[in-house]
Scaffold this motif. Structure first.
Motif, mmCIF file in Angstrom:
data_model
loop_
_atom_site.group_PDB
_atom_site.id
_atom_site.type_symbol
_atom_site.label_atom_id
_atom_site.label_comp_id
_atom_site.label_asym_id
_atom_site.label_seq_id
_atom_site.Cartn_x
_atom_site.Cartn_y
_atom_site.Cartn_z
ATOM 1 N N SER A 492 0.845 -1.210 0.000
ATOM 2 C CA SER A 492 0.000 0.000 0.000
ATOM 3 C C SER A 492 0.873 1.249 0.000
ATOM 4 O O SER A 492 0.577 2.229 -0.696
ATOM 5 C CB SER A 492 -0.898 0.016 1.238
ATOM 6 O OG SER A 492 -1.887 -0.968 1.174
ATOM 7 N N ARG A 493 1.936 1.225 0.778
ATOM 8 C CA ARG A 493 2.840 2.377 0.847
ATOM 9 C C ARG A 493 3.509 2.626 -0.503
ATOM 10 O O ARG A 493 3.619 3.763 -0.962
ATOM 11 C CB ARG A 493 3.894 2.137 1.937
ATOM 12 C CG ARG A 493 4.814 3.319 2.177
ATOM 13 C CD ARG A 493 5.758 3.031 3.334
ATOM 14 N NE ARG A 493 5.056 2.904 4.601
ATOM 15 C CZ ARG A 493 4.659 3.947 5.330
ATOM 16 N NH1 ARG A 493 4.888 5.184 4.922
ATOM 17 N NH2 ARG A 493 4.035 3.744 6.469
ATOM 18 N N VAL A 494 3.952 1.557 -1.149
ATOM 19 C CA VAL A 494 4.598 1.689 -2.457
ATOM 20 C C VAL A 494 3.595 2.212 -3.485
ATOM 21 O O VAL A 494 3.914 3.087 -4.288
ATOM 22 C CB VAL A 494 5.183 0.327 -2.903
ATOM 23 C CG1 VAL A 494 5.699 0.404 -4.333
ATOM 24 C CG2 VAL A 494 6.300 -0.106 -1.960
ATOM 25 N N LEU A 495 2.372 1.669 -3.464
ATOM 26 C CA LEU A 495 1.353 2.099 -4.426
ATOM 27 C C LEU A 495 0.976 3.568 -4.232
ATOM 28 O O LEU A 495 0.719 4.283 -5.212
ATOM 29 C CB LEU A 495 0.106 1.223 -4.292
ATOM 30 C CG LEU A 495 0.246 -0.238 -4.725
ATOM 31 C CD1 LEU A 495 -1.033 -1.011 -4.421
ATOM 32 C CD2 LEU A 495 0.578 -0.344 -6.212
ATOM 33 N N ILE A 814 4.664 -10.690 -7.741
ATOM 34 C CA ILE A 814 4.908 -9.341 -8.265
ATOM 35 C C ILE A 814 4.877 -8.325 -7.128
ATOM 36 O O ILE A 814 5.610 -7.331 -7.142
ATOM 37 C CB ILE A 814 3.895 -8.980 -9.371
ATOM 38 C CG1 ILE A 814 4.348 -7.733 -10.144
ATOM 39 C CG2 ILE A 814 2.511 -8.761 -8.823
ATOM 40 C CD1 ILE A 814 5.517 -7.948 -11.045
ATOM 41 N N LYS A 815 4.064 -8.580 -6.094
ATOM 42 C CA LYS A 815 4.056 -7.672 -4.936
ATOM 43 C C LYS A 815 5.374 -7.752 -4.177
ATOM 44 O O LYS A 815 5.929 -6.725 -3.765
ATOM 45 C CB LYS A 815 2.884 -8.019 -4.013
ATOM 46 C CG LYS A 815 1.524 -7.610 -4.556
ATOM 47 C CD LYS A 815 0.402 -8.051 -3.622
ATOM 48 C CE LYS A 815 -0.962 -7.660 -4.170
ATOM 49 N NZ LYS A 815 -2.069 -8.161 -3.321
ATOM 50 N N ARG A 816 5.896 -8.966 -3.983
ATOM 51 C CA ARG A 816 7.195 -9.109 -3.333
ATOM 52 C C ARG A 816 8.272 -8.400 -4.154
ATOM 53 O O ARG A 816 9.175 -7.760 -3.606
ATOM 54 C CB ARG A 816 7.557 -10.583 -3.184
ATOM 55 C CG ARG A 816 6.774 -11.323 -2.132
ATOM 56 C CD ARG A 816 7.220 -10.937 -0.732
ATOM 57 N NE ARG A 816 6.384 -11.601 0.276
ATOM 58 C CZ ARG A 816 6.176 -11.149 1.489
ATOM 59 N NH1 ARG A 816 6.722 -9.989 1.867
ATOM 60 N NH2 ARG A 816 5.419 -11.795 2.340
ATOM 61 N N ALA A 817 8.158 -8.511 -5.466
ATOM 62 C CA ALA A 817 9.131 -7.860 -6.344
ATOM 63 C C ALA A 817 9.068 -6.344 -6.191
ATOM 64 O O ALA A 817 10.105 -5.663 -6.136
ATOM 65 C CB ALA A 817 8.874 -8.259 -7.791
ATOM 66 N N MET A 818 7.859 -5.799 -6.098
ATOM 67 C CA MET A 818 7.707 -4.357 -5.933
ATOM 68 C C MET A 818 8.366 -3.872 -4.640
ATOM 69 O O MET A 818 9.051 -2.842 -4.621
ATOM 70 C CB MET A 818 6.216 -3.987 -5.921
ATOM 71 C CG MET A 818 5.524 -4.187 -7.249
ATOM 72 S SD MET A 818 3.729 -4.033 -7.108
ATOM 73 C CE MET A 818 3.575 -2.286 -6.751
ATOM 74 N N LEU A 819 8.182 -4.647 -3.577
ATOM 75 C CA LEU A 819 8.794 -4.275 -2.303
ATOM 76 C C LEU A 819 10.310 -4.354 -2.393
ATOM 77 O O LEU A 819 11.024 -3.471 -1.886
ATOM 78 C CB LEU A 819 8.285 -5.187 -1.187
ATOM 79 C CG LEU A 819 6.792 -5.108 -0.859
ATOM 80 C CD1 LEU A 819 6.436 -6.083 0.262
ATOM 81 C CD2 LEU A 819 6.398 -3.699 -0.464
ATOM 82 N N GLY A 820 10.802 -5.414 -3.034
ATOM 83 C CA GLY A 820 12.250 -5.573 -3.173
ATOM 84 C C GLY A 820 12.868 -4.456 -3.983
ATOM 85 O O GLY A 820 13.914 -3.900 -3.618
#
Length: 887
Positions: A492-495, A814-820
């Protein structure tokens, strides 16, 4: 979906014995009960997005009665037990939130006809629920009639093919048939001696009633004499049975969208009607179970209004270590809303804070608390709140729960995660409408109603706190706590950051594309006309049928109600078979018109900063996929070159070097290989082989180099289809091969890759035992219909059980990838930023001099997003636009 109220109410009345349905006061309710039960079933089965009910007004007021006094005369007197039940049905619809329409001077059928025309024109599929055969004339490629065969439980869908099979005429010709044969229900006598078969023969011979009238002297025998003698009645019948499609209705299509029941109103009305099981079924339809006792209203807790630094510090320090619920009043402000006020609730205290009233010292105290990662906070709508605080120059850390997301993790198939609905369902509590408008409170602190506004916000914070505590147990039971805290909340923070940044667009390129598409559309139209020697409406299926199958004599496509289909897939096949120039231009016209509409929509979405800021949602797709809307960037086509060109309008910003696109290659098939543990598939991926070519060589028994593109396409369609429960029949339709060939193809596939077959069988059986499926990370999706006695519901649940672990695992990865990627960019102090997430692709904007570093970290982080038995392959592209980067 539009219902003919009177027609279906009478059907319900006669389907249920009146003596068994009456209140203690003597009011009969069989029609109300049957109608409501029918509508619950229809909405559950058909899942309409828009619903309305049309009612007749008194016959004496209609234009038909004014022209013909005998219209609908001779009907039996309305049964006494039916009295008052139409009004009660109307009240049920009001409580349900479903619009009812009654037009003085007209009939319900005219309302149905008008809504059908409006819905068809707007691209909807329209379902008309009616026991009146006059509605058959309204059927088109997109409009269908649900016509009851027995009572209100057996209501099959009637399409053009069904009408032609039964009456031997097309739907538009049905009113001609009825004019000749007559309609006893409306007291419209037909031509003596003329039955449906004779009438249909004349209609087909002369092209309709108008043609029959022009050729009256050619029709011989007694029936010809009878027709000529009663021609006046035929013309009158045709005028009266013709339904009007252009009424000025008191509601728009938008107002019919997604009706929701008013819980209190339904409870009160159903108490009066003494309905019990219907109450449960209605609320269950919207994911909100009925309650044996009335929901308790949540009272506004006692709260303190805080303004000074000292009292603010004292309140916040007193709550250290306790979970605090935070409610935020959002003031709409373009790209990001602003935070006007907040309420903080703890089990022992609550406070209201008007941000505009704080001095610098108090503002600093609040900012420190908001940014404190050790001060646990819960909200309903973390992402919009974070954006609102950011717009005000404040941060937000320490968030341990977002009830709109935790509610989703507990029940991913709910239609809505509004605060009021979650409170009713989980806490059995009613929340005031004002307090429930999370994300759009607009409480308007203008001094006139500060107390009410503050109270609503405080109440909301108390509800959020109660929900969060309730969800702790639910999340633990479903083993979803880790997903919430380590995946969804960080995402949510990244988005939020991505939404605020947006992506730059080139207005010049956008306008150029619109101009080019308009030229293509105009040129395609001219060339299409030239190919047949005359003009035609390229958007009219009926006119296209005439051109293609009568004038040009092209091979017939699939038979449908109104003739032969002219849908895109059929025309593509027809083009491949014939190569006719008219088809070439027609397809070009259609594709370009669709793209132009999309680009025009994107143009309207460009903000004042010349960027497009899509909004991402984490709680829409039950599989866990992130969705995009306003605008939906996931809808931009990528299969055609012209479609991909739309991505060319998304460009790198000034001050940045380029856009970088990173896309997972065949991620769902890699997940399939991992979950099934099939040694052949795993080895193919480890060796870096073209999977579909590898599989094709095993199935067709040829060397990989000898696998043709046709063979590869078949294998690709089947490999992906198997993960979604594709049957041999479905595969045959998709590949346009025989069912036997499809069955053989699947048999050989499973013989070569037995572990895939075993996995697909096992996942459904295990889900039937567990009641749910789970992704690699443990995201669960509960499927109660796996044990349903209804075959259709059970088979739908089985298909979901097959694809949810694969689609859901892809979503988690893909969510894990976004966080990474986000964390790596920050750790390395890079100025590059992530802008978009679309399906399995991430789009980043690269700062000058950072390309190689970003390329390396993105490849590493996406490749390490999950530990699979096969490598995650990441394809990187770079360019000045999204189009170039994706190539």
């Amino acid at each position: 979906m539009v219902l003919d109220g009177h027609s279906m109410a009478f059907r319900a009345f006669y389907a249920l014995p009146a003596e068994n349905f009456a209140t203690s006061t003597g009011q009969h309710t069989n029609a109300v009960h049957g109608f409501t039960s029918m509508l619950i079933n229809l909405i559950k089965e058909q899942k309409p997005t828009h619903v309305a009910v049309a009612f007749d007004v008194s016959d004496d007021t209609t234009f038909r009665k004014a022209e013909y006094d005998g219209y609908k005369g001779g009907r039996n007197e309305t049964p006494r037990e039916f009295s008052g039940q139409i009004d009660l049905i109307d009240k049920v619809m009001q409580a349900w939130g479903i619009k009812t329409i009654a037009m003085p001077g007209f009939e319900a059928d005219d309302v149905l006809a008008t809504l059908a025309a409006q819905g068809d024109a707007a691209g909807f599929e329209v379902l008309l629920v009616s026991g009146d055969r006059d509605t058959f004339q309204l059927i088109t490629d997109n409009v269908f009639v649900l016509y009851p065969k027995q009572g209100v439980s057996n209501i099959p869908r009637m399409d053009a093919a069904a009408i032609e099979a039964k009456y031997f005429v097309t739907p538009p010709q049905y009113s001609d048939l009825a004019a000749l044969v007559g309609e006893s229900a409306d007291n419209l006598p037909g031509v003596p001696g003329v039955g449906p078969k004779t009438a249909a023969k004349w209609i087909n011979l002369y092209g309709g009633l108008e043609g029959i009238l022009e050729n009256l002297d050619k029709i011989g025998g007694k029936v010809g004499d009878s027709l000529r003698e009663h021609i006046g009645s035929v013309k009158r019948n045709r005028r009266l049975n013709h339904l009007l499609r252009d009424l000025e209705l008191p509601v728009s299509l938008q107002e019919l969208e997604e009706p929701r029941p008013d819980h209190d109103a339904v409870e009160e009305l159903f108490d009066t009607l003494e309905f019990k099981t219907l109450r449960t079924r209605l609320f269950a339809l919207y994911g909100n179970e009925s309650k044996d006792v009335h929901a308790e209203s949540i009272e506004v807790p006692d709260y303190t209004t805080l303004t000074g630094a000292a009292e603010l510090r004292e309140f916040l320090d007193a709550g250290k270590g306790q979970r605090s619920a935070l409610a935020v009043d959002l003031v709409p402000g373009g790209i990001a809303d602003d935070a006007a006020a907040i309420a903080v609730a703890r089990p022992d205290a609550a406070a209201f804070i008007d941000l505009a009233s704080l001095d610098a010292e108090a503002d600093a105290v609040l900012a420190a608390w908001l940014n404190d990662p050790h001060a646990p906070k819960v909200l309903h709508g973390f992402k919009p709140a974070l954006k609102a605080f950011t717009a005000r120059g404040l941060g937000l850390d320490g968030v341990v729960d977002d009830t709109s997301i935790s509610g989703y993790l507990i029940q991913p198939d709910r239609r809505s995660y509004e605060l009021a609905e979650l409170a009713q369902h989980h806490l059995k509590m009613n929340v005031s409408t004002e307090a429930a408008k999370t994300g759009q409170l607009e409480l308007a602190f203008d001094g006139e109603d500060d107390g009410a506004a503050a109270g609503a916000l405080v109440q909301q914070s108390a509800v959020v706190l109660a929900l969060s505590h309730h969800f702790e147990t639910e999340l633990t039971t479903r083993e979803a706590q880790e997903l919430l805290t380590s995946l969804e909340l960080p995402v949510s923070r990244v988005l939020a950051r991505m939404e605020l940044d947006g992506i730059a667009v080139s207005m010049d390129r956008m306008n150029e594309q619109l101009a080019d598409l308009s030229k293509v559309i105009e040129n395609a139209q001219e060339l299409a006309f030239a190919a047949i020697g005359h003009e035609v409406n390229l958007g009219s299926p009926k006119q296209l049928q005439t051109v293609l199958f009568e004038e040009l004599g092209l091979p017939k496509t699939k038979k449908i109600k109104s003739g032969y289909t002219t849908d895109a897939a059929s025309l593509k096949t027809l083009l491949e078979k014939t190569g006719h120039e008219f088809l070439v231009q027609l397809m070009a016209h259609r594709e370009s018109a669709k793209l132009r509409q999309m680009v025009e929509s994107l143009k309207k979405s460009v903000a004042d900063d010349a960027r497009i800021h899509t909004t991402y949602a984490q709680n829409v797709a039950a599989t866990g996929r992130i969705s995009s809307n306003n605008p939906n960037l996931q809808n931009i086509p990528v299969r055609s070159e012209e479609g991909r060109r739309v991505r060319g309008i998304f460009v790198v910003s000034e001050g940045f070097e380029c856009l970088l696109s990173a896309d997972y290659s065949q991620i769902e098939m890699r997940i399939m290989a991992h979950l099934s543990a099939d040694p052949g598939l795993i080895q193919a991926y480890k060796d870096g082989e073209d999977l579909h070519r590898f599989v094709g060589s095993h199935i067709f028994g040829v060397a990989p180099a000898e696998v043709t593109s046709a063979m590869r396409s078949k294998v690709k369609a089947m490999s992906y289809g198997l993960a979604y429960g594709l049957t041999s029949f479905g595969l045959s339709k998709q590949l346009e091969i025989s069912v036997d060939e499809a069955r053989t193809l699947m048999k050989e596939y499973f013989e070569r890759f037995g572990a895939v077959r075993d996995y697909l069988r096992g996942v459904v059986e295990q889900a039937r035992i567990d009641g749910y499926t789970a992704t690699i990370e443990g995201r669960r999706r509960y499927l109660p219909d796996l044990t349903s006695t209804d075959r259709q519901l059970r088979e739908n649940a089985e298909r979901v059980a097959l694809n949810s672990p694969i689609q859901g695992s892809a979503a988690d990865i893909i969510k894990r990838a976004m966080l990474g990627v986000s964390e790596a960019l920050a750790d390395q102090g890079l100025k590059s930023r992530m802008l978009l997430q679309v399906h399995d692709e991430l789009v980043l904007e690269v700062a000058p001099g950072e390309l190689e570093a970003v390329r390396k970290l993105v490849t590493e982080q996406m490749g390490a997003a999950a530990e699979l038995s096969v490598p995650l392959d990441v394809q990187i592209g770079v360019g000045s636009s999204w189009f170039e980067a994706g190539h």
